[in-house]
Design a protein around this motif. Structure first.
Motif, PDB file in Angstrom:
ATOM      1  N   LEU A 412      39.710  53.354  12.145  1.00  0.00           N
ATOM      2  CA  LEU A 412      39.339  51.709  12.031  1.00  0.00           C
ATOM      3  C   LEU A 412      38.094  51.663  11.204  1.00  0.00           C
ATOM      4  N   PHE A 413      37.126  52.762  11.339  1.00  0.00           N
ATOM      5  CA  PHE A 413      35.997  52.942  10.537  1.00  0.00           C
ATOM      6  C   PHE A 413      36.315  52.851   8.894  1.00  0.00           C
ATOM      7  N   ILE A 414      37.126  53.464   8.484  1.00  0.00           N
ATOM      8  CA  ILE A 414      37.725  53.694   7.295  1.00  0.00           C
ATOM      9  C   ILE A 414      38.189  52.434   6.629  1.00  0.00           C
ATOM     10  N   VAL A 415      39.070  51.750   7.672  1.00  0.00           N
ATOM     11  CA  VAL A 415      39.657  50.399   7.294  1.00  0.00           C
ATOM     12  C   VAL A 415      38.614  49.238   7.041  1.00  0.00           C
ATOM     13  N   ASN A 416      37.627  49.383   8.014  1.00  0.00           N
ATOM     14  CA  ASN A 416      36.488  48.599   8.124  1.00  0.00           C
ATOM     15  C   ASN A 416      35.705  48.697   6.566  1.00  0.00           C
ATOM     16  N   VAL A 417      35.452  49.780   6.377  1.00  0.00           N
ATOM     17  CA  VAL A 417      34.581  50.105   5.051  1.00  0.00           C
ATOM     18  C   VAL A 417      35.149  49.627   3.764  1.00  0.00           C
ATOM     19  N   LEU A 418      36.650  49.758   3.916  1.00  0.00           N
ATOM     20  CA  LEU A 418      37.340  49.117   2.688  1.00  0.00           C
ATOM     21  C   LEU A 418      37.408  47.659   2.702  1.00  0.00           C
ATOM     22  N   VAL A 419      37.387  47.099   3.796  1.00  0.00           N
ATOM     23  CA  VAL A 419      37.481  45.616   3.893  1.00  0.00           C
ATOM     24  C   VAL A 419      36.094  45.098   3.594  1.00  0.00           C
ATOM     25  N   PHE A 420      35.201  45.745   4.053  1.00  0.00           N
ATOM     26  CA  PHE A 420      33.599  45.209   3.447  1.00  0.00           C
ATOM     27  C   PHE A 420      33.100  45.527   2.176  1.00  0.00           C
ATOM     28  N   LEU A 421      34.132  46.407   1.521  1.00  0.00           N
ATOM     29  CA  LEU A 421      33.569  46.777   0.149  1.00  0.00           C
ATOM     30  C   LEU A 421      33.206  45.755  -0.873  1.00  0.00           C
ATOM     31  N   PRO A 422      34.214  44.815  -1.010  1.00  0.00           N
ATOM     32  CA  PRO A 422      34.075  43.603  -1.969  1.00  0.00           C
ATOM     33  C   PRO A 422      32.958  42.575  -1.578  1.00  0.00           C
ATOM     34  N   PHE A 423      33.037  42.520  -0.274  1.00  0.00           N
ATOM     35  CA  PHE A 423      32.064  41.618   0.316  1.00  0.00           C
ATOM     36  C   PHE A 423      30.614  42.061  -0.019  1.00  0.00           C
ATOM     37  N   MET A 424      30.255  43.302   0.471  1.00  0.00           N
ATOM     38  CA  MET A 424      29.034  43.814   0.206  1.00  0.00           C
ATOM     39  C   MET A 424      28.529  43.960  -1.170  1.00  0.00           C
ATOM     40  N   LYS A 425      29.449  44.417  -2.143  1.00  0.00           N
ATOM     41  CA  LYS A 425      29.350  44.436  -3.374  1.00  0.00           C
ATOM     42  C   LYS A 425      28.543  43.142  -4.163  1.00  0.00           C
ATOM     43  N   SER A 426      29.474  42.052  -3.589  1.00  0.00           N
ATOM     44  CA  SER A 426      29.088  40.716  -3.898  1.00  0.00           C
ATOM     45  C   SER A 426      27.659  40.196  -3.483  1.00  0.00           C
ATOM     46  N   TYR A 427      27.482  40.573  -2.202  1.00  0.00           N
ATOM     47  CA  TYR A 427      26.133  40.325  -1.538  1.00  0.00           C
ATOM     48  C   TYR A 427      24.968  41.024  -2.222  1.00  0.00           C
ATOM     49  N   ASN A 428      25.256  42.134  -2.508  1.00  0.00           N
ATOM     50  CA  ASN A 428      24.486  43.095  -3.423  1.00  0.00           C
ATOM     51  C   ASN A 428      23.957  42.379  -4.755  1.00  0.00           C
ATOM     52  N   LYS A 429      24.921  41.904  -5.344  1.00  0.00           N
ATOM     53  CA  LYS A 429      24.774  41.141  -6.560  1.00  0.00           C
ATOM     54  C   LYS A 429      24.241  39.937  -6.516  1.00  0.00           C
ATOM     55  N   GLN A 430      24.451  38.995  -5.450  1.00  0.00           N
ATOM     56  CA  GLN A 430      23.937  37.994  -5.028  1.00  0.00           C
ATOM     57  C   GLN A 430      22.342  38.037  -4.835  1.00  0.00           C
ATOM     58  N   LEU A 431      21.819  39.241  -4.227  1.00  0.00           N
ATOM     59  CA  LEU A 431      20.602  39.319  -3.908  1.00  0.00           C
ATOM     60  C   LEU A 431      19.789  39.790  -4.952  1.00  0.00           C
ATOM     61  N   ASP A 432      20.488  40.462  -6.153  1.00  0.00           N
ATOM     62  CA  ASP A 432      19.921  40.924  -7.457  1.00  0.00           C
ATOM     63  C   ASP A 432      19.577  39.656  -8.022  1.00  0.00           C
ATOM     64  N   LEU A 433      20.536  38.670  -8.175  1.00  0.00           N
ATOM     65  CA  LEU A 433      19.997  37.445  -8.827  1.00  0.00           C
ATOM     66  C   LEU A 433      19.222  37.036  -8.336  1.00  0.00           C
ATOM     67  N   GLU A 434      19.035  36.920  -7.098  1.00  0.00           N
ATOM     68  CA  GLU A 434      17.795  35.837  -6.217  1.00  0.00           C
ATOM     69  C   GLU A 434      16.526  36.625  -6.567  1.00  0.00           C
ATOM     70  N   GLU A 435      16.448  37.794  -6.537  1.00  0.00           N
ATOM     71  CA  GLU A 435      15.320  38.589  -6.744  1.00  0.00           C
ATOM     72  C   GLU A 435      14.821  38.178  -8.467  1.00  0.00           C
ATOM     73  N   THR A 436      15.924  38.307  -9.345  1.00  0.00           N
ATOM     74  CA  THR A 436      15.397  37.971 -10.458  1.00  0.00           C
ATOM     75  C   THR A 436      15.110  36.684 -10.742  1.00  0.00           C
ATOM     76  N   MET A 437      15.604  35.779 -10.150  1.00  0.00           N
ATOM     77  CA  MET A 437      15.247  34.447 -10.386  1.00  0.00           C
ATOM     78  C   MET A 437      13.785  34.213  -9.611  1.00  0.00           C
ATOM     79  N   ASN A 438      13.621  34.848  -8.707  1.00  0.00           N
ATOM     80  CA  ASN A 438      12.314  34.658  -7.952  1.00  0.00           C
ATOM     81  C   ASN A 438      10.953  35.217  -8.866  1.00  0.00           C
ATOM     82  N   LYS A 439      11.366  36.367  -9.518  1.00  0.00           N
ATOM     83  CA  LYS A 439      10.364  37.006 -10.503  1.00  0.00           C
ATOM     84  C   LYS A 439      10.105  35.904 -11.704  1.00  0.00           C
ATOM     85  N   GLU A 440      11.121  35.282 -12.015  1.00  0.00           N
ATOM     86  CA  GLU A 440      11.129  34.299 -13.303  1.00  0.00           C
ATOM     87  C   GLU A 440      10.096  33.101 -12.733  1.00  0.00           C
TER      88      GLU A 440
END
Length: 440
Positions: A412-440
């Motif tokens: 179940l842990f392996i399945v959960n890691v796979l299910v979370f993969l695209p969501f966490m990558k998207s969240y990672n990208k969202q945080l990077d964009l927010e931090e870039t905007m805050n610096k500007e």
């Protein structure tokens, strides 16, 4: 392998086109942003409280463990030491996670006041005072008045959030309408300032005390417990699979809105699960068939516990965002021992649609698969009382006394890691964009 990779890439594109914009709008909304940023302030408190709770609750049961080797001797010595010093060890947890709602109301109101360019300190103190008027009412005892801190813990988080937001909105409205106690210009600002806060303080106090008393009159319970009062009839259910899937789904939904989901359902489910566990243990000792599939902490260990560890895995090994990486490292000790507040308030998972969707999917899937595996004899039933701080895979093994339960958990842990993969990558990208905007 290429087809799997192609599937994840397509799903990632759908996420970025459909879900990430929604998540960005949610995170940029004034009140939700104040809630998110206000909860982020809690990270150091939850980390300290989680570590203290882990130290004070070693994963060992003195009734079942014997000093047959060095490791067991260490665990027994740790347990005895923690018992002897429990009063001292409990201080950090009692004053962090134990009164987490105080920090919630301060953090949320402070962040919202900042967005309105209001005097943040005075306004967050107003919000704290109002919250204490409904959640920390002093109780009279023979030797004085005391505040019961149980009303200031995680079960009151939703009320703290509401108070923090509403108080600042009322104060902002009064400022816009210039409704305040004005002092003569000759009065120094240091003297006049407190009087300007007096009227908003009185209005908010009377409003929430009146609302609290009205709710008590209608329901028999106050404003702080209103959510539980409303939802408790829905939670009252048997330990069948459909009812359990409903309950675990409701738990995830509560957590999404900043309500301590486990506390919400535990008052109803704990007597059922504990009774089932006792019956299973008696049957195990008598050599009879174990009757109940869902018992003890089954729904948590094979449910949300796996989700949180999947999130932790991504934060440490997949996500590149520095904030997530740093928090991931800090949260390892507490999360491994089933103390997940650093993730809840640090990621945060509250009002985070990119963690809510996979958490809901995985929790339902996890409990259903674990139930099915138990029903069809692929793993043993929960029949042992095990310390709740034991790492989840070991808990799965020791609570069932069946090594196959650990294999089911790892699957179940392996399945959960796979299910979370695209969501966490998207969240990672969202945080990077927010931090870039805050610096500007």
């Amino acid at each position: 392998m290429e087809s799997i990779k192609s599937f994840f890439e397509k799903f990632q594109m759908i996420m970025e086109e459909k879900i990430v914009p929604v998540a960005s709008r949610i995170s940029s909304q004034r009140h939700l942003a104040a809630l998110r940023d206000g909860l982020t302030i809690l990270i150091p408190f939850t980390v300290i409280g989680g570590i203290a709770l882990m130290i004070a609750n070693p994963p060992v049961d003195l009734e079942t463990i014997q000093p047959t080797n060095f490791f067991f001797q260490f665990l027994i010595a740790w347990k005895n030491w923690a018992t002897d010093w429990s009063a001292l060890l409990s201080i950090p947890n009692n004053l962090t996670i134990g009164i987490i709602s105080i920090y919630v109301v301060l953090g949320v109101s402070y962040r919202l006041a900042k967005t309105y360019q209001m005097e943040a300190f005075a306004n967050c103190l107003t919000a704290l005072f109002v919250f204490l008027c409904v959640a920390g009412v002093p109780q009279s005892l023979t030797d004085g008045n005391y505040i019961n801190i149980s009303g200031l813990g995680s079960s009151s988080m939703f009320a703290a959030i509401v108070v923090g937001l509403v108080v600042i909105e009322i104060n902002h409205f009064l400022i816009i309408k210039n409704i305040k106690i004005s002092m003569p210009q000759s009065v120094p600002p240091m003297v006049a300032g407190p009087f300007e806060v007096l009227l908003p303080l009185a209005i908010n106090m009377l409003l929430f005390i009146g609302l609290d008393q009205f709710i008590i009159y209608l329901t028999g319970s106050g404003f702080v417990n209103l959510v539980f009062t409303v939802f408790s009839p829905l939670i009252s259910a048997t330990s069948s699979l459909p009812s359990m899937l409903f309950i675990v789904s409701l738990t995830v939904i509560f957590w999404f809105f900043g309500i301590h989901g486990d506390n919400m359902v535990s008052a109803i489910t704990t007597p059922i699960f504990t009774g089932n566990l006792v019956a299973n243990l008696e049957a195990y000792n008598a050599g009879k068939d174990i009757p109940n599939i869902i018992a003890g902490n089954f729904t948590f260990i094979f449910g949300l516990a796996i989700c949180y560890l999947a999130i932790l895995f991504h934060m440490n090994f997949v996500c590149k965002n520095k904030r997530l990486r740093s928090l991931g490292r800090l949260a390892i000790p507490s999360s491994l021992f089933n103390i997940n507040e650093p993730l809840v308030f640090g990621v945060p998972t509250v009002l985070n649609i990119l963690t809510f969707i996979p958490s809901l999917i995985c929790t339902i899937f996890n409990v259903a698969v674990a139930y099915g595996a138990t029903y069809y004899g692929l793993m043993g039933k929960t029949c042992m009382s095990v310390p709740w701080t034991l790492p989840a895979p070991l808990y799965a093994f020791l609570s069932t006394m069946d090594w196959r339960a650990m294999l089911v958990w790892l699957f179940l842990f392996i399945v959960n890691v796979l299910v979370f993969l695209p969501f966490m990558k998207s969240y990672n990208k969202q945080l990077d964009l927010e931090e870039t905007m805050n610096k500007e």
